[in-house]
Scaffold this motif. Sequence first.
Motif, mmCIF file in Angstrom:
data_model
loop_
_atom_site.group_PDB
_atom_site.id
_atom_site.type_symbol
_atom_site.label_atom_id
_atom_site.label_comp_id
_atom_site.label_asym_id
_atom_site.label_seq_id
_atom_site.Cartn_x
_atom_site.Cartn_y
_atom_site.Cartn_z
ATOM 1 N N THR A 1 86.727 35.566 -18.132
ATOM 2 C CA THR A 1 87.909 35.792 -18.966
ATOM 3 C C THR A 1 89.043 36.369 -18.116
ATOM 4 O O THR A 1 88.831 36.750 -16.955
ATOM 5 C CB THR A 1 87.585 36.778 -20.104
ATOM 6 N N SER A 2 90.210 36.463 -18.728
ATOM 7 C CA SER A 2 91.377 36.997 -18.032
ATOM 8 C C SER A 2 91.112 38.434 -17.593
ATOM 9 O O SER A 2 90.594 39.240 -18.361
ATOM 10 C CB SER A 2 92.570 36.938 -18.987
ATOM 11 N N GLY A 3 91.410 38.725 -16.334
ATOM 12 C CA GLY A 3 91.228 40.081 -15.818
ATOM 13 C C GLY A 3 89.841 40.350 -15.266
ATOM 14 O O GLY A 3 89.551 41.450 -14.804
ATOM 15 N N SER A 4 88.952 39.327 -15.269
ATOM 16 C CA SER A 4 87.575 39.566 -14.811
ATOM 17 C C SER A 4 87.466 39.659 -13.289
ATOM 18 O O SER A 4 86.444 40.096 -12.765
ATOM 19 C CB SER A 4 86.651 38.467 -15.347
ATOM 20 N N GLY A 5 88.520 39.229 -12.575
ATOM 21 C CA GLY A 5 88.514 39.360 -11.116
ATOM 22 C C GLY A 5 88.468 38.043 -10.361
ATOM 23 O O GLY A 5 88.306 38.020 -9.132
ATOM 24 N N LYS A 6 88.655 36.926 -11.062
ATOM 25 C CA LYS A 6 88.528 35.602 -10.441
ATOM 26 C C LYS A 6 89.521 35.387 -9.305
ATOM 27 O O LYS A 6 89.137 35.006 -8.200
ATOM 28 C CB LYS A 6 88.736 34.491 -11.496
ATOM 29 N N SER A 7 90.807 35.623 -9.598
ATOM 30 C CA SER A 7 91.823 35.389 -8.562
ATOM 31 C C SER A 7 91.646 36.374 -7.412
ATOM 32 O O SER A 7 91.834 36.014 -6.244
ATOM 33 C CB SER A 7 93.229 35.518 -9.142
ATOM 34 N N THR A 8 91.257 37.600 -7.750
ATOM 35 C CA THR A 8 91.019 38.591 -6.692
ATOM 36 C C THR A 8 89.901 38.110 -5.769
ATOM 37 O O THR A 8 90.036 38.173 -4.542
ATOM 38 C CB THR A 8 90.651 39.957 -7.323
ATOM 39 N N LEU A 9 88.827 37.577 -6.358
ATOM 40 C CA LEU A 9 87.713 37.083 -5.530
ATOM 41 C C LEU A 9 88.188 35.921 -4.651
ATOM 42 O O LEU A 9 87.921 35.891 -3.448
ATOM 43 C CB LEU A 9 86.535 36.660 -6.424
HETATM 44 N N1 LIG Z 1 97.789 43.523 -6.799
HETATM 45 C C1 LIG Z 1 97.170 44.180 -7.774
HETATM 46 N N2 LIG Z 1 97.412 45.490 -7.989
HETATM 47 C C2 LIG Z 1 96.769 46.152 -8.967
HETATM 48 N N3 LIG Z 1 95.859 45.622 -9.788
HETATM 49 C C3 LIG Z 1 95.566 44.324 -9.628
HETATM 50 C C4 LIG Z 1 96.211 43.531 -8.620
HETATM 51 N N4 LIG Z 1 95.716 42.270 -8.691
HETATM 52 C C5 LIG Z 1 94.825 42.279 -9.700
HETATM 53 N N5 LIG Z 1 94.722 43.505 -10.263
HETATM 54 C C6 LIG Z 1 93.832 43.897 -11.380
HETATM 55 O O1 LIG Z 1 92.535 43.465 -11.065
HETATM 56 C C7 LIG Z 1 91.874 42.907 -12.210
HETATM 57 C C8 LIG Z 1 91.440 41.486 -11.919
HETATM 58 O O2 LIG Z 1 92.617 40.668 -11.794
HETATM 59 P P1 LIG Z 1 92.559 39.109 -11.453
HETATM 60 O O3 LIG Z 1 93.957 38.654 -11.229
HETATM 61 O O4 LIG Z 1 91.581 38.902 -10.353
HETATM 62 O O5 LIG Z 1 91.961 38.505 -12.807
HETATM 63 P P2 LIG Z 1 91.680 36.989 -13.223
HETATM 64 O O6 LIG Z 1 90.256 36.908 -13.584
HETATM 65 O O7 LIG Z 1 92.182 36.076 -12.176
HETATM 66 O O8 LIG Z 1 92.554 36.840 -14.558
HETATM 67 P P3 LIG Z 1 93.432 35.579 -15.121
HETATM 68 O O9 LIG Z 1 92.440 34.648 -15.766
HETATM 69 O O10 LIG Z 1 94.309 36.223 -16.137
HETATM 70 O O11 LIG Z 1 94.186 34.966 -13.986
HETATM 71 C C9 LIG Z 1 92.854 43.050 -13.354
HETATM 72 O O12 LIG Z 1 92.527 44.213 -14.082
HETATM 73 C C10 LIG Z 1 94.199 43.191 -12.674
HETATM 74 O O13 LIG Z 1 95.089 43.967 -13.437
#
Ligand SMILES: Nc1ncnc2c1ncn2[C@@H]1O[C@H](COP(=O)(O)OP(=O)(O)OP(=O)(O)O)[C@@H](O)[C@H]1O
Length: 236
Positions: free
Chosen positions: A45-53
């Motif tokens: 889901t949104s915010g789970s960390g996918k893009s960060t990974l």
């Molecule tokens: N540069 C940043 N600084 C601070 N917090 C961040 C940063 N990038 C991501 N986060 C936090 O890390 C968590 C994971 O974010 P991420 O972007 O990886 O989610 P996601 O799974 O890709 O979501 P989406 O489906 O909405 O793209 C979120 O709580 C987000 O707020």
Amino acid sequence: MEQKRPMIHVQDVRKVYRMGDEEVVALNRINLKIYKGEVCCIFGTSGSGKSTLLNQLAGMEKPTSGRVVIRGVNISAMSEEELAAFRQKYIGFIFQSYNLLPSMTAVENVAMPLMFCGMEKRRREEIAKVLLKRVGLSHRLYHYPGQMSGGQQQRAGIARAFVTRPQVVFADEPTGNLDSRTTEEIMKMIMGFARKYNETIILVTHDPGMVRFADRIVTLKDGNIVGDERKEGYCE
Ligand SMILES: Nc1ncnc2c1ncn2[C@@H]1O[C@H](COP(=O)(O)OP(=O)(O)OP(=O)(O)O)[C@@H](O)[C@H]1O
Ligand SMILES: [Mg+2]
């Protein structure tokens, strides 16, 4: 059985963002091995960390701790310059918003990554045309991104990602801006390249409908892996 070396080996990766006094744990502790030829979907889901990974895997960001090893090379220890060279040589990207350069034609956009390999212009453009034909854009070779539909731009984006025959292609929500029919076409195209070149693909999505295209589904929740399934018949 002899254990194959993974294409990507994620070892105890943790990513913490600091926001003033607050800490955001985006990735808690991730361990993952991804093999050559695998189409791996990072789902959650949104915010789970996918893009960060994805950003840690592709060396766009450095983990707070742990490391990412690609083809036996620890990319987490590389300098920015080394990383840039590594990405140019081994990695392709497909973006949700296509990210084509607006001042360049489809051929010029697709030929661009080959410039870093030191290939001469005519040869680069010849190869770009072959790729554009393969994605069904032979009638749009000299169009600019602004003169193409979203689906056409993404096809050009796919041709650009595969033009250097990279080791790994990363795609973050590649069909996020497209309708369901175009999504299907685009995913089939990405899978076609994956199979033809035995390419490793890491695909980020929050859309359960996309998961069926992958060989493997890694599910993230609150920065942890909570599921890791391989499709039946898939053999490591
Ligand atoms: N540069 C940043 N600084 C601070 N917090 C961040 C940063 N990038 C991501 N986060 C936090 O890390 C968590 C994971 O974010 P991420 O972007 O990886 O989610 P996601 O799974 O890709 O979501 P989406 O489906 O909405 O793209 C979120 O709580 C987000 O707020
Ligand atoms: Mg994201």
